[in-house]
Design an enzyme around this catalytic site. Structure first.
Site, PDB file in Angstrom:
ATOM      1  N   GLU A   1      -5.313  23.027   5.620  1.00 17.08           N
ATOM      2  CA  GLU A   1      -4.669  22.515   4.722  1.00 17.08           C
ATOM      3  C   GLU A   1      -5.565  22.924   3.266  1.00 17.08           C
ATOM      4  O   GLU A   1      -6.849  23.245   3.074  1.00 17.08           O
ATOM      5  CB  GLU A   1      -4.924  21.062   4.269  1.00 17.08           C
ATOM      6  CG  GLU A   1      -4.282  20.416   5.747  1.00 17.08           C
ATOM      7  CD  GLU A   1      -5.066  18.256   5.384  1.00 17.08           C
ATOM      8  OE1 GLU A   1      -4.415  18.005   4.835  1.00 17.08           O
ATOM      9  OE2 GLU A   1      -5.902  18.149   6.012  1.00 17.08           O
TER      10      GLU A   1
ATOM     11  N   ASP B   1      -3.864 -13.540   2.227  1.00 18.73           N
ATOM     12  CA  ASP B   1      -5.318 -12.965   2.855  1.00 18.73           C
ATOM     13  C   ASP B   1      -5.407 -12.546   4.014  1.00 18.73           C
ATOM     14  O   ASP B   1      -4.889 -14.440   4.901  1.00 18.73           O
ATOM     15  CB  ASP B   1      -6.379 -14.274   2.399  1.00 18.73           C
ATOM     16  CG  ASP B   1      -8.202 -12.978   3.060  1.00 18.73           C
ATOM     17  OD1 ASP B   1      -7.858 -12.319   3.736  1.00 18.73           O
ATOM     18  OD2 ASP B   1      -9.037 -13.541   1.805  1.00 18.73           O
TER      19      ASP B   1
ATOM     20  N   HIS C   1      -4.569  14.018  16.198  1.00 19.64           N
ATOM     21  CA  HIS C   1      -3.346  15.010  16.050  1.00 19.64           C
ATOM     22  C   HIS C   1      -3.635  16.267  16.906  1.00 19.64           C
ATOM     23  O   HIS C   1      -2.873  16.520  17.298  1.00 19.64           O
ATOM     24  CB  HIS C   1      -3.470  15.003  14.639  1.00 19.64           C
ATOM     25  CG  HIS C   1      -3.190  14.748  13.389  1.00 19.64           C
ATOM     26  ND1 HIS C   1      -2.268  13.382  13.994  1.00 19.64           N
ATOM     27  CD2 HIS C   1      -4.017  14.115  12.119  1.00 19.64           C
ATOM     28  CE1 HIS C   1      -2.897  12.146  13.385  1.00 19.64           C
ATOM     29  NE2 HIS C   1      -3.121  12.945  12.038  1.00 19.64           N
TER      30      HIS C   1
ATOM     31  N   ASP D   1       0.851   8.020  15.969  1.00 19.98           N
ATOM     32  CA  ASP D   1       0.297   9.248  15.612  1.00 19.98           C
ATOM     33  C   ASP D   1       1.086  10.261  14.930  1.00 19.98           C
ATOM     34  O   ASP D   1       1.865  10.440  15.434  1.00 19.98           O
ATOM     35  CB  ASP D   1      -0.792   9.851  16.900  1.00 19.98           C
ATOM     36  CG  ASP D   1      -1.376  11.335  16.221  1.00 19.98           C
ATOM     37  OD1 ASP D   1      -0.594  12.361  15.155  1.00 19.98           O
ATOM     38  OD2 ASP D   1      -2.368  12.102  17.004  1.00 19.98           O
ATOM     39  N   HIS D   2       0.996  10.218  13.651  1.00 19.65           N
ATOM     40  CA  HIS D   2       2.518  10.497  13.080  1.00 19.65           C
ATOM     41  C   HIS D   2       2.979  12.087  12.982  1.00 19.65           C
ATOM     42  O   HIS D   2       4.197  12.504  13.050  1.00 19.65           O
ATOM     43  CB  HIS D   2       1.612  10.484  11.237  1.00 19.65           C
ATOM     44  CG  HIS D   2       1.176  11.566  10.988  1.00 19.65           C
ATOM     45  ND1 HIS D   2       0.112  11.669  10.152  1.00 19.65           N
ATOM     46  CD2 HIS D   2       1.565  12.669  10.661  1.00 19.65           C
ATOM     47  CE1 HIS D   2      -0.899  13.038   9.943  1.00 19.65           C
ATOM     48  NE2 HIS D   2       0.404  13.483   9.456  1.00 19.65           N
TER      49      HIS D   2
ATOM     50  N   ARG E   1      -1.914  -8.620   0.169  1.00 20.85           N
ATOM     51  CA  ARG E   1      -3.046  -9.713  -0.333  1.00 20.85           C
ATOM     52  C   ARG E   1      -2.544  -9.599  -1.790  1.00 20.85           C
ATOM     53  O   ARG E   1      -2.502 -10.786  -2.638  1.00 20.85           O
ATOM     54  CB  ARG E   1      -4.369  -8.953  -0.779  1.00 20.85           C
ATOM     55  CG  ARG E   1      -5.490 -10.125  -0.234  1.00 20.85           C
ATOM     56  CD  ARG E   1      -6.533  -9.640   0.043  1.00 20.85           C
ATOM     57  NE  ARG E   1      -6.556  -7.918   0.338  1.00 20.85           N
ATOM     58  CZ  ARG E   1      -7.786  -7.320   1.196  1.00 20.85           C
ATOM     59  NH1 ARG E   1      -8.932  -8.267   0.903  1.00 20.85           N
ATOM     60  NH2 ARG E   1      -7.151  -6.138   1.079  1.00 20.85           N
TER      61      ARG E   1
ATOM     62  N   GLY F   1       0.888  -1.581   0.266  1.00 20.10           N
ATOM     63  CA  GLY F   1       0.595   0.085  -0.272  1.00 20.10           C
ATOM     64  C   GLY F   1       0.519   1.543  -0.304  1.00 20.10           C
ATOM     65  O   GLY F   1       1.807   1.192   0.270  1.00 20.10           O
TER      66      GLY F   1
ATOM     67  N   ALA G   1       3.898   2.022   3.050  1.00 16.20           N
ATOM     68  CA  ALA G   1       4.348   1.359   3.282  1.00 16.20           C
ATOM     69  C   ALA G   1       5.506   2.337   1.957  1.00 16.20           C
ATOM     70  O   ALA G   1       7.005   2.259   2.236  1.00 16.20           O
ATOM     71  CB  ALA G   1       4.576   0.216   2.609  1.00 16.20           C
TER      72      ALA G   1
ATOM     73  N   ASP H   1     -11.268  12.369  11.660  1.00 10.39           N
ATOM     74  CA  ASP H   1      -9.580  12.179  11.075  1.00 10.39           C
ATOM     75  C   ASP H   1      -8.400  12.903  11.509  1.00 10.39           C
ATOM     76  O   ASP H   1      -7.833  12.153  11.413  1.00 10.39           O
ATOM     77  CB  ASP H   1     -10.218  13.182   9.293  1.00 10.39           C
ATOM     78  CG  ASP H   1      -8.888  12.616   8.459  1.00 10.39           C
ATOM     79  OD1 ASP H   1      -7.729  12.171   8.893  1.00 10.39           O
ATOM     80  OD2 ASP H   1      -8.443  14.105   7.779  1.00 10.39           O
TER      81      ASP H   1
ATOM     82  N   LYS I   1      -3.951   4.949  12.668  1.00 15.73           N
ATOM     83  CA  LYS I   1      -5.144   5.270  13.235  1.00 15.73           C
ATOM     84  C   LYS I   1      -6.141   5.262  11.431  1.00 15.73           C
ATOM     85  O   LYS I   1      -5.465   4.918  10.469  1.00 15.73           O
ATOM     86  CB  LYS I   1      -4.764   6.751  13.224  1.00 15.73           C
ATOM     87  CG  LYS I   1      -4.754   7.182  11.493  1.00 15.73           C
ATOM     88  CD  LYS I   1      -4.499   8.774  11.975  1.00 15.73           C
ATOM     89  CE  LYS I   1      -6.028   9.526  11.488  1.00 15.73           C
ATOM     90  NZ  LYS I   1      -5.833  10.674  10.482  1.00 15.73           N
TER      91      LYS I   1
HETATM   92  C1  BG6 Z   1      -4.094  12.515   8.462  1.00 17.75           C
HETATM   93  C2  BG6 Z   1      -5.151  12.787   7.968  1.00 17.75           C
HETATM   94  O1  BG6 Z   1      -4.076  11.424   9.328  1.00 17.75           O
HETATM   95  O2  BG6 Z   1      -3.247  13.399   8.386  1.00 17.75           O
HETATM   96  C3  BG6 Z   1      -5.045  13.807   6.598  1.00 17.75           C
HETATM   97  O3  BG6 Z   1      -6.217  11.225   7.172  1.00 17.75           O
HETATM   98  C4  BG6 Z   1      -4.364  14.657   6.570  1.00 17.75           C
HETATM   99  O4  BG6 Z   1      -6.687  14.350   6.050  1.00 17.75           O
HETATM  100  C5  BG6 Z   1      -2.406  14.467   7.570  1.00 17.75           C
HETATM  101  O5  BG6 Z   1      -4.064  15.590   5.377  1.00 17.75           O
HETATM  102  C6  BG6 Z   1      -2.398  16.019   7.729  1.00 17.75           C
HETATM  103  O6  BG6 Z   1      -1.382  15.222   7.810  1.00 17.75           O
HETATM  104  P1  BG6 Z   1       0.535  16.718   7.840  1.00 17.75           P
HETATM  105  O7  BG6 Z   1       1.135  15.767   8.583  1.00 17.75           O
HETATM  106  O8  BG6 Z   1       0.571  16.319   6.135  1.00 17.75           O
HETATM  107  O9  BG6 Z   1      -0.673  17.466   8.776  1.00 17.75           O
END
Ligand code: BG6
Length: 511
Positions: A235, A102, A259, A196-197, A60, A29, A32, A254, A167
């Site tokens: 954004e 699968d 975040h 949580d990135h 898959r 995906g 990755a 979202d 998430k």
């Molecule tokens: C993601 C959301 O977790 O974070 C997206 O699903 C969003 O919709 C994104 O665009 C924003 O992250 P960043 O790092 O680009 O601010």
């Protein structure tokens, strides 16, 4: 700013991580190829990966290990954050393996067991496994159950087994609770890393350094000196190709329980006893518990939802939300949310936190603005009161990462008048540009067993508790005015009115 930054030496990146295999579920995906493999490359380049390392991709899609290596060999050129050194890439490539199957088929977990045993033998990875669930959320629990049945999560003879869960972690309080219950039947909390990135961003981590590594801010970091806090994550993009996911999620789910609540907790938490995982997360959790659930009246009064219609962005006409791919033509999903929340504790009582996020807004900015109270007495008669800008501290997460402090200074001339000036620090000036995907630190921390930057079960549930009180009211009362803001603006007018009612305004809207 002075040149104090020149005294700061580039620090050692850190010790090499422990021997391990990283297993990526959903390896064919987007995540990755865009983030995980480029992050692994960056870790290898900084000498943070152990020599005893391997990656097993599971998905898959039918593919051989050779095909998998070939796929990433070309994709890494596109998604790497810096140019690729061939010897480093070859080293990684020799450690890439692939299994197709699968996720619901028990057989695949037996084959995975064989691959892991092979990796242990071939690469000396010592039975330490990091499972990364980069799949659709409906698979999270099912994959973990199967890993448990296959005995792959069992930690024995000093080896560790950890799972990173992407998430969204649930879609409301009830589903988050069930997911926690299900995965805790198989794993101990210490084995679960809910990612949580946002916490991988240097500038987000810097909030802790800024607050607790400096003595001068903490004494004024409270309701006596702070008037209010504004958090914006705006954004300019629309839903892009993610309509299928976004339509069932919306801006609130979202961005907020994950975040934005992370940012709130880092700004509002008490100093932790140490930077170990639990002391930090205990303080974050206390903040989440101190945010009261909203009553239906409060939801109507304090929460604004919006959906973009067509409009102009940088002079280019863009479509409205309802005509984006994968979106229903009568969709009621929100692409914008703004609300006011309170934190009911001694430090923050009566200090509003205004939060907003959305797509197709006027600018791409993520920042936290802390506005201080005005000086108690202003003897400057020649300056109109409305021009006396209060002190403002802005922590800029994106773009132009940095911190600025606004204060009043005398405008040159024979009469005393004040003008607002900014003292600004920009990361790039001091530390250069860090090229990273934002996942390096999180992957590395998980390998090292440091969960400080990951969410604990109670934190996730506490966040959903607040958000679910809003979702319930919104579900019962569908929006009547959607779409209600043109693309390229700062959202619906109700968002401005939310602050105007309190005699305040969104600071970014004036810039
Ligand atoms: C993601 C959301 O977790 O974070 C997206 O699903 C969003 O919709 C994104 O665009 C924003 O992250 P960043 O790092 O680009 O601010």
């Amino acid at each position: 700013m002075t040149t104090a930054g020149t005294e700061i030496q580039a620090s050692e990146a850190g010790p090499v991580g422990p021997a391990c295999v990283m297993v990526i579920f959903g390896a064919s995906g987007d995540l990755a190829k865009r983030k995980l493999i480029p992050a692994i490359y960056n870790l290898a380049k900084r000498n943070l990966l152990p020599r005893e390392f391997a990656i097993v991709g599971v998905a898959r899609e039918e593919m051989s290990t050779d095909g998998f290596r070939h796929k990433f060999r070309s994709e890494i050129q596109e998604f790497a954050t810096a140019s690729i050194e061939s010897d480093i890439w070859e080293w990684i490539e020799q450690r890439l393996y692939y299994l197709s199957g699968d996720f619901d088929n028990p057989q695949i977990y037996n084959l995975l067991g064989d691959s892991l045993a092979h990796a242990d033998k071939q690469h000396g990875t010592q039975g330490n496994y990091l499972f990364y669930l980069a799949t659709a959320p409906s698979f999270f629990s099912r994959i973990i159950q199967q890993l448990g049945v296959a005995g792959l999560t069992h930690e024995k003879d000093g080896c560790w087994r950890r799972v990173i869960v992407e998430k969204p972690f649930g879609r409301d309080l009830e589903s988050a609770r069930s997911l926690n219950e299900e995965i805790l039947q198989v794993l101990h909390e210490r084995q679960i890393y809910r990612i949580d990135h946002y916490l991988g961003k240097e500038t987000v981590q810097n909030i802790l350094a800024f607050r607790f590594g400096n003595g001068i801010f903490e004494p004024i970091w409270n309701r006596r000196y702070i008037d209010h806090v504004q958090i914006t994550a705006s954004e300019t993009v629309g839903v892009e190709q993610r309509g299928g996911y976004y339509e069932g999620s919306g801006a609130l789910r979202d961005m907020v329980p994950n975040h934005l609540f992370q940012l709130v907790t880092l700004i509002a938490m008490e100093p932790p006893l140490s930077f170990d995982a639990d002391p930090v997360r205990n303080e974050q959790a206390k903040i989440l518990h101190a945010i009261p659930q909203l009553t239906p009246e409060e939801v109507l009064h304090r929460c604004v939802r919006g959906q973009y219609e067509e409009g102009k962005m940088d002079g280019v006409q863009v479509p409205g939300y309802r005509t984006e791919p994968g979106i229903a033509s009568d969709s009621n999903t929100e692409s914008f949310v703004a609300f006011k929340l309170n934190i009911d504790n001694w430090r923050w009582a009566d200090v509003p936190f205004y939060i907003r996020t959305g797509k197709r807004l006027a600018k791409r900015i993520t920042e936290i603005a802390i506005q201080f109270r005005r000086a108690p007495f202003m003897p400057f008669r020649k300056t109109a009161v409305e021009k006396l800008t209060p002190n403002l501290l802005v922590l800029r997460i994106h773009p132009d990462e940095g911190i600025s402090l606004r204060f009043g200074a005398k405008v040159p001339g024979p009469v005393v008048r004040l003008g607002a000036v900014d003292m600004a620090f920009e990361y790039a000036d001091y530390f250069g540009c860090t090229v990273s995907t934002g996942y390096e630190r999180l992957l590395y921390d998980c390998m090292c067993g440091d969960a400080a930057l990951f969410q604990r079960a109670d934190m996730v549930e506490a966040g959903w508790r607040v958000v679910t009180s809003v979702l319930d009211v919104w579900k019962a009362l569908p929006p009547r005015s959607f779409p209600n803001y043109p693309a390229g603006t700062w959202g619906p007018p109700e968002s401005d009115q939310l602050l105007e009612r309190d005699g305040r305004h969104w600071r970014l809207n004036d810039e």
